[in-house]
Motif scaffolding. Sequence first.
Motif, mmCIF file in Angstrom:
data_model
loop_
_atom_site.group_PDB
_atom_site.id
_atom_site.type_symbol
_atom_site.label_atom_id
_atom_site.label_comp_id
_atom_site.label_asym_id
_atom_site.label_seq_id
_atom_site.Cartn_x
_atom_site.Cartn_y
_atom_site.Cartn_z
ATOM 1 N N LEU A 87 0.807 -1.226 0.000
ATOM 2 C CA LEU A 87 0.000 0.000 0.000
ATOM 3 C C LEU A 87 0.842 1.278 0.000
ATOM 4 N N LEU A 88 2.141 1.157 -0.212
ATOM 5 C CA LEU A 88 2.972 2.360 -0.269
ATOM 6 C C LEU A 88 2.569 3.268 -1.423
ATOM 7 N N TRP A 89 2.116 2.684 -2.526
ATOM 8 C CA TRP A 89 1.679 3.510 -3.661
ATOM 9 C C TRP A 89 0.479 4.375 -3.274
ATOM 10 N N LEU A 90 -0.441 3.795 -2.477
ATOM 11 C CA LEU A 90 -1.612 4.554 -2.060
ATOM 12 C C LEU A 90 -1.215 5.681 -1.122
ATOM 13 N N LEU A 91 -0.219 5.435 -0.293
ATOM 14 C CA LEU A 91 0.305 6.478 0.582
ATOM 15 C C LEU A 91 0.852 7.640 -0.243
ATOM 16 N N LEU A 92 1.587 7.316 -1.306
ATOM 17 C CA LEU A 92 2.152 8.349 -2.181
ATOM 18 C C LEU A 92 1.055 9.124 -2.904
ATOM 19 N N VAL A 93 0.073 8.404 -3.457
ATOM 20 C CA VAL A 93 -1.017 9.063 -4.184
ATOM 21 C C VAL A 93 -1.838 9.948 -3.249
ATOM 22 N N LEU A 222 5.344 1.969 -6.548
ATOM 23 C CA LEU A 222 5.061 2.183 -7.967
ATOM 24 C C LEU A 222 3.960 1.296 -8.524
ATOM 25 N N ILE A 223 3.750 0.123 -7.939
ATOM 26 C CA ILE A 223 2.768 -0.825 -8.479
ATOM 27 C C ILE A 223 1.467 -0.726 -7.681
ATOM 28 N N PRO A 224 0.372 -0.276 -8.310
ATOM 29 C CA PRO A 224 -0.895 -0.051 -7.574
ATOM 30 C C PRO A 224 -1.711 -1.336 -7.402
ATOM 31 N N ALA A 234 -7.015 0.168 3.258
ATOM 32 C CA ALA A 234 -6.820 1.118 2.162
ATOM 33 C C ALA A 234 -7.794 2.285 2.269
ATOM 34 N N VAL A 235 -9.063 1.987 2.527
ATOM 35 C CA VAL A 235 -10.060 3.056 2.676
ATOM 36 C C VAL A 235 -9.745 3.906 3.902
ATOM 37 N N ALA A 236 -9.332 3.247 4.999
ATOM 38 C CA ALA A 236 -8.990 3.980 6.219
ATOM 39 C C ALA A 236 -7.799 4.898 5.991
ATOM 40 N N MET A 237 -6.851 4.463 5.158
ATOM 41 C CA MET A 237 -5.682 5.291 4.881
ATOM 42 C C MET A 237 -6.089 6.590 4.193
ATOM 43 N N ILE A 238 -7.025 6.506 3.253
ATOM 44 C CA ILE A 238 -7.484 7.715 2.559
ATOM 45 C C ILE A 238 -8.150 8.668 3.546
ATOM 46 N N TYR A 443 -11.193 3.141 -7.867
ATOM 47 C CA TYR A 443 -10.406 1.916 -7.898
ATOM 48 C C TYR A 443 -10.669 1.073 -6.662
ATOM 49 N N ILE A 444 -10.688 1.717 -5.509
ATOM 50 C CA ILE A 444 -10.922 0.992 -4.263
ATOM 51 C C ILE A 444 -12.369 0.498 -4.196
ATOM 52 N N ALA A 445 -13.302 1.307 -4.717
ATOM 53 C CA ALA A 445 -14.711 0.928 -4.635
ATOM 54 C C ALA A 445 -15.016 -0.297 -5.489
#
Length: 455
Positions: A87-93, A222-224, A234-238, A443-445
């Motif tokens: 989930l590092l890519w999601l952190l970056l985005v 880099l890889i989503p 993932a949702v909680a991170m957003i 994407y997450i949904a």
Amino acid sequence: MLTETSPLLRNLGVNQALQSDEQYATKRPENEVLIEAEIDTGEIEDAFSWRKLWKYTGPGFLMSIAYLDPGNLEADLQSGASAGYSLLWLLLVAHIAGQLIQCLSARLGVVTGEHLAQLIKQHYSRPVSITFWIITEIAIIGSDIQEIVGTAIALRIIFGIPLWVGTLLTAIDTFTFMLLQNYGVRKLEAVFMVLIGTMATCFWIEMYMCSPDVGEIIKGSLIPIIPRNAYVQAVAMIGAFIMPHNLYLHSALVMTRKTDPSSYSKIKESNFYFAIESGIALFFSYLINMAIVVVFARVFYSPNEDKPLPGLYDAADVLTNTLGSASRYLWALGLLAAGNSSTITGTLAGQFIIEGFFGKIFSKSWHRLIITRSIALVPSMLVAIYSVNDFDNMGEFLNVLQSLCLPTALIPLMKLTNSKSVMSKSFRTRYICGGIYFIFITYIAILPLKEAATL
């Protein structure tokens, strides 16, 4: 004052600056001045200036605390513990989208001389604005519960005191820090930079101690992909990173700098330096959050085992078992810095939001402080007393709650920055940040549906 000339941009636009000041004065409405512009940013300079950047530095770092509160730390450690580096890519985005959205918030404050809550009150009907305020207060309460109880957990790790006692100490501590407002915004900003530096030092030392795999860090950034068992994380991170009240806060903080709303060049300069300053602050935020994800990806993640995820308190035991007793106190010190700083910014945001929606209803500043702090303190005390054993699950829910509340701040922000009656001109940034937000939410949904189809 800063807010006394700003409505000319809302009514007429920057590009009509050929008219006289007297003509502007006859058309601008009377508005309450809620924020003092304390810092003089000087004359306009043609070339980039580090000295000028330093004058604008401060609001972005206070804003970035919302990306470093205990809720973020819990989201980080659980994403690393459940998904490793994935989930590092999601952190970056999330940080890139956050930067673009925060730029819109800052520009709204610079161009109009008023912050988001004030503008919502002016441009939306009373029922709609009250609804926005109620939802925002719910988001603030959810965030403050994590911040106050997270700080209490840090005190419990260090000193072994009960959680409810730590909650009370945190509230008192917040009042003490808020007294810094009386000594000027610069001193308050300096305290926040020290706290951010403390977090960076503690968490990066821990990352160094766990000997991370650099190749996996790059791959995860880099890889989503989102592992099947990490959808909630993932949702909680957003929700943990892009918080509704932070959009209100940033649009207000930029008003502490003296600018000239009648000068298009000065507005352009202010937007430029505020964007750079926000980018620097969120870059440090990204590095700190990345360190936490990496640490728990190394010390806890096991793809072939199904075990309960650690929380803020359990994380200290996990680190102690793997990295030694020193890591326990590094974690607690970083958590303490995160909790203290975020409770202060949460209080500031609450003050701006209440007075923005309802006007200057408090005769004295300490009345405002007590009311806004009590709104979050009472629920936090109830959680500390009655839900101690289930706080980690509650923290995950509260992060998801932030995602659900975010549209009530993001939609007005984008609508107002797109309005030529509010801004001098629209900004293409709104399309970019809206597009990024839409892409990763979509994407997450759809991910669970995709996975269900493959079963």
